[in-house]
Design an enzyme around this catalytic site. Sequence first.
Site, mmCIF file in Angstrom:
data_model
loop_
_atom_site.group_PDB
_atom_site.id
_atom_site.type_symbol
_atom_site.label_atom_id
_atom_site.label_comp_id
_atom_site.label_asym_id
_atom_site.label_seq_id
_atom_site.Cartn_x
_atom_site.Cartn_y
_atom_site.Cartn_z
ATOM 1 N N HIS A 82 -4.005 7.914 4.229
ATOM 2 C CA HIS A 82 -4.024 6.836 5.284
ATOM 3 C C HIS A 82 -3.062 6.483 5.160
ATOM 4 C CE1 HIS A 82 -4.078 4.166 0.776
ATOM 5 N NE2 HIS A 82 -3.061 3.617 2.640
ATOM 6 N N ASP A 218 -6.395 11.332 -1.613
ATOM 7 C CA ASP A 218 -5.344 10.439 -0.612
ATOM 8 C C ASP A 218 -4.566 10.732 -0.817
ATOM 9 O OD1 ASP A 218 -4.357 8.707 1.461
ATOM 10 O OD2 ASP A 218 -5.618 6.912 0.400
ATOM 11 N N SER A 649 0.780 1.415 -1.429
ATOM 12 C CA SER A 649 -0.076 2.832 -1.211
ATOM 13 C C SER A 649 1.365 4.002 -0.860
ATOM 14 C CB SER A 649 -0.278 2.607 0.116
ATOM 15 O OG SER A 649 -1.863 1.722 -0.504
HETATM 16 N N1 ARG Z 1 -7.779 0.184 0.662
HETATM 17 C C1 ARG Z 1 -6.823 0.436 0.323
HETATM 18 C C2 ARG Z 1 -5.431 -0.051 1.139
HETATM 19 O O1 ARG Z 1 -6.140 -1.807 1.258
HETATM 20 C C3 ARG Z 1 -7.240 1.748 1.536
HETATM 21 C C4 ARG Z 1 -7.839 1.751 3.275
HETATM 22 C C5 ARG Z 1 -7.542 3.043 3.665
HETATM 23 N N2 ARG Z 1 -8.657 3.724 3.879
HETATM 24 C C6 ARG Z 1 -9.936 3.336 4.455
HETATM 25 N N3 ARG Z 1 -10.908 3.674 3.699
HETATM 26 N N4 ARG Z 1 -10.118 2.279 4.960
HETATM 27 O O2 ARG Z 1 -4.506 -0.305 2.035
HETATM 28 N N1 ASP Z 2 -4.041 0.171 -0.295
HETATM 29 C C1 ASP Z 2 -3.352 -0.438 -0.493
HETATM 30 C C2 ASP Z 2 -2.088 -0.168 0.746
HETATM 31 O O1 ASP Z 2 -2.713 0.305 1.479
HETATM 32 C C3 ASP Z 2 -2.865 -0.558 -1.984
HETATM 33 C C4 ASP Z 2 -3.393 -2.445 -2.310
HETATM 34 O O2 ASP Z 2 -3.672 -3.173 -1.305
HETATM 35 O O3 ASP Z 2 -3.472 -2.044 -3.022
HETATM 36 O O4 ASP Z 2 -1.139 -0.245 0.503
#
Ligand code: ARG
Ligand code: ASP
Length: 714
Positions: A82, A218, A649
């Site tokens: 991502h 990921d 991330s």
């Molecule tokens: N929750 C994770 C972060 O805050 C991954 C986000 C990317 N994935 C998604 N399905 N939107 O960034």
């Molecule tokens: N998914 C988050 C990021 O993209 C990481 C988190 O918020 O734990 O940095």
Amino acid sequence: MLTLASLFLFPQFKTKADDGMWIPLLLKKYTIDDMRKKGFKLTAEDIYSINNASMKDAVMIFGGGCTAELISDRGLIITNHHCGYSSIQAHSSIEHDYLTDGFWAMTDGEELPNPSLSVTFLVRMEDVTAQVLKGIDEKMKESVRAEIIKKNSAEIEKATAENGKYLTEVTPFFYGNQYYLFVQQEFKDVRLVGAPPSAIGKFGGDTDNWMWPRHTGDFSMFRIYVDKNNKPAAYSPENVPYKPKKFFPISLKGVKKDDFTMVLGYPGHTQEYIPSYAIKMITETENPARIAVRQSKIDIIAADMEKDRGVRIQYSSKYAGISNSWKKWIGENRGLARLHSIEKKEAFETDFAKWVSGDKNLLSKYGTLLVEYQDVYKNLSPYALASDYFFEAIWRSEIIQFANRSGGLTNSKDLPKDIEALRKYSEGFFKDYNFETDKKLFRKMIEMYYRGAGKDFQPELMKFVNTLSILEIAENEAFDVFTNHLYQNSIFTDKQRLNSFLDGLTNDNLAQLLADPIYKFYRDFTAFYVSKIRPENDIAETKIDSLNRIYMKAQIEMDTARNLFPDANFTLRVAYGKISDYEPVDGVIYKHYTTLEGILAKDNPEIYDYNVPQRLKELYKAKDYGQYAENGEMHVCFIASNHTTGGNSGSPVINANGELIGVNFDRNWEGTMSDIMYDPSQCRNISLDIRYALFLIEKFAADKRLIDEMLLIK
Ligand code: ARG
Ligand code: ASP
């Protein structure tokens, strides 16, 4: 929460909990003993040193919002899928759909340059508090104080940049009680090396996002290129792979429950020291509004994506962005409620008030803090709500952004050039634009603003609701009528209309732009925000900044038993903890790892997020896991108690020996309140097991050359 009284009664509570994002420079002084007690086998110098190669030389900011790490002596880096998403997408077309099919360079020559991507390493950091605060006295007006700090910081930044060799930045810590200088080095030739298909790299999609158990592969891989002298350089075909000072060896041994883990990376923003009034405003006013607005957007976009494959492609990235924060806020609110966070803060504030009232000197410094906080949040709340509605429902609207962008034409110094730039921008805009979907969104958003922002915050132009009611048009219908009018007549909703407008545009007929109904809506609404909402917001925010600085100082002074960590501010931090399961609800334990088994269990070709690639199924059937299996199982993800947040991330997850065991990418839903209050029993960071990535590289992608350049510890 520890009360003062309990601290006196139980001095053994001094040992640290799992929360904390520590400053690398200060590890030796404050943190390393506790880390070693918990299993870490190396030294503080191994993590951060300016004399010798250390882990910090292998960790970088990736693309402005993520972290990545070096994993070979040829500049190979790994981060999340991502995080690499937009680069992968930029190289994708119908003929080469790397998002869907994945991408693997089989030679250096096949690696793909990314003009808008760079990575940044920390060269060194330094406490510059004394220099930054030179000339400040505590009685100064905030604005004067800010001016002096700005000027002092700029001088330090300039003096240390070595004429552009480094990026330098002075950053406040503890709400302006301390300042650090960061000297960083940027590398601009970063090429795409590999990415699994989205069906692996984004497996589970938004359905599983922010959740454990998790099965997302990921990761994506890039390589840093430099000039012949191993120095950063702009892209050139002559550039060669970077030979780094340090890269991470990779452990194939896997993780066991309670193993020591450490995360090095760039956490973006946390607010661990705010008062109960702030949490109240966030959980009772702001989050519910933002969640509701995004819920409506999600419903509209999801329905159209479901019906139309074209819309799915156009809106999937937008959808992911909208839903990511939406889901996080829901988790945050639930977590804060479940933790009784407001009551805990109130109890702390009672102790605080007692501490203050016991000493005349403290009383004069901190006696009015809590009352002032209470006042300022009371004043801010309605403005914060209106502001949230403005940003979420109006400003973030794509069409409003488009109008905003075109606004530059009205005072252009080079009209032909700006027209061309807008034309180019409009190509990208219309490629991912669906008229009907966008119209539905706009219609719903103006209604949500109207009903949500409050009576006092309605711009003139919202009067159409009343005007139309004179004509006996019901409110509901009024929004339809208004939206239809805008969408049928604006140049921003139709490519042809826009282009013919741009074709005929000269300095003499710019008035046409000003008369455009969407442009007018954008301009009037924004002007209203700037004059009626923002000023009060700014006043309150400035006051809060100053209160935060004083309250933070007081909390440090009061809590001499604990060593407090500064809130995240997108500077390099060290979090450490252990591999750990958790009990999300009474009677259920979530294990600390997941396996390929679970991916197959979710397999469903009918559901976009769970469509497992055929090749992965075959490898599973043949149990062809190479050297990467553990007791015949392919581990996919694991959880630990490292305190992380957005920006972490892609961060390396390191074992006790300093070897890479995983790549951090998310948190669990029960624990997303950790940005405001950390609960060791519920908060977990989610990481990709590095062995799953290696298995995919070797067996799924058959890109063995990448494995060969890594240092694997068996
Ligand atoms: N929750 C994770 C972060 O805050 C991954 C986000 C990317 N994935 C998604 N399905 N939107 O960034
Ligand atoms: N998914 C988050 C990021 O993209 C990481 C988190 O918020 O734990 O940095």
